[in-house]
Design a protein around this motif. Structure first.
Motif, PDB file in Angstrom:
ATOM      1  N   ARG A  28       0.818  -1.206   0.000  1.00  0.00           N
ATOM      2  CA  ARG A  28       0.000   0.000   0.000  1.00  0.00           C
ATOM      3  C   ARG A  28       0.856   1.262   0.000  1.00  0.00           C
ATOM      4  O   ARG A  28       0.473   2.277  -0.575  1.00  0.00           O
ATOM      5  CB  ARG A  28      -0.952  -0.015   1.173  1.00  0.00           C
ATOM      6  N   ALA A  29       2.019   1.208   0.642  1.00  0.00           N
ATOM      7  CA  ALA A  29       2.930   2.352   0.643  1.00  0.00           C
ATOM      8  C   ALA A  29       3.456   2.617  -0.768  1.00  0.00           C
ATOM      9  O   ALA A  29       3.741   3.766  -1.128  1.00  0.00           O
ATOM     10  CB  ALA A  29       4.091   2.110   1.604  1.00  0.00           C
ATOM     11  N   ARG A  30       3.581   1.546  -1.570  1.00  0.00           N
ATOM     12  CA  ARG A  30       4.010   1.690  -2.972  1.00  0.00           C
ATOM     13  C   ARG A  30       2.868   2.119  -3.878  1.00  0.00           C
ATOM     14  O   ARG A  30       3.077   2.411  -5.048  1.00  0.00           O
ATOM     15  CB  ARG A  30       4.570   0.364  -3.498  1.00  0.00           C
ATOM     16  N   GLY A  31       1.648   2.105  -3.361  1.00  0.00           N
ATOM     17  CA  GLY A  31       0.502   2.538  -4.161  1.00  0.00           C
ATOM     18  C   GLY A  31      -0.253   1.407  -4.830  1.00  0.00           C
ATOM     19  O   GLY A  31      -1.077   1.653  -5.705  1.00  0.00           O
ATOM     20  N   VAL A  32      -0.030   0.184  -4.415  1.00  0.00           N
ATOM     21  CA  VAL A  32      -0.738  -0.960  -4.984  1.00  0.00           C
ATOM     22  C   VAL A  32      -2.107  -1.059  -4.329  1.00  0.00           C
ATOM     23  O   VAL A  32      -2.229  -0.975  -3.101  1.00  0.00           O
ATOM     24  CB  VAL A  32       0.061  -2.275  -4.757  1.00  0.00           C
ATOM     25  N   LYS A  33      -3.142  -1.214  -5.151  1.00  0.00           N
ATOM     26  CA  LYS A  33      -4.494  -1.328  -4.619  1.00  0.00           C
ATOM     27  C   LYS A  33      -4.819  -2.799  -4.401  1.00  0.00           C
ATOM     28  O   LYS A  33      -4.694  -3.618  -5.307  1.00  0.00           O
ATOM     29  CB  LYS A  33      -5.487  -0.716  -5.609  1.00  0.00           C
ATOM     30  N   LEU A  34      -5.247  -3.132  -3.179  1.00  0.00           N
ATOM     31  CA  LEU A  34      -5.590  -4.527  -2.852  1.00  0.00           C
ATOM     32  C   LEU A  34      -7.063  -4.650  -2.538  1.00  0.00           C
ATOM     33  O   LEU A  34      -7.681  -3.811  -1.999  1.00  0.00           O
ATOM     34  CB  LEU A  34      -4.776  -4.994  -1.645  1.00  0.00           C
TER      35      LEU A  34
END
Length: 78
Positions: A72-78
């Motif tokens: 999430r810190a890298r911007g990946v949406k889960l």
């Protein structure tokens, strides 16, 4: 399914297959991709990740909550 690891970012590498007569043709080495489902207790839901075998060990070592926080810190949406 894409051949890319969600955690490590590993993707196929490319090179040459060299025959006995030394002819070269292009080939690719695919990472060992596994689809795995983890239970996020903090959010009370399942999360499906596409991981390499190395990333599976990373999740076992760090824990799924820490890995999801990094994603999430890298911007990946889960």
């Amino acid at each position: 399914m894409s051949r890319r690891c969600d955690v490590t970012g590993a993707e196929p590498s490319f090179g040459n297959a060299v025959s006995h007569s030394h002819r070269r043709t292009r080939r690719r080495w695919n990472p060992n991709i596994q689809s795995h489902r983890y239970w996020l207790a903090s959010e009370r839901r399942w999360v499906r990740l596409t991981l390499t075998a190395k990333a599976l060990r990373t999740v076992d070592r760090k824990g799924i909550d820490a890995v999801v926080a990094e994603l999430r810190a890298r911007g990946v949406k889960l």
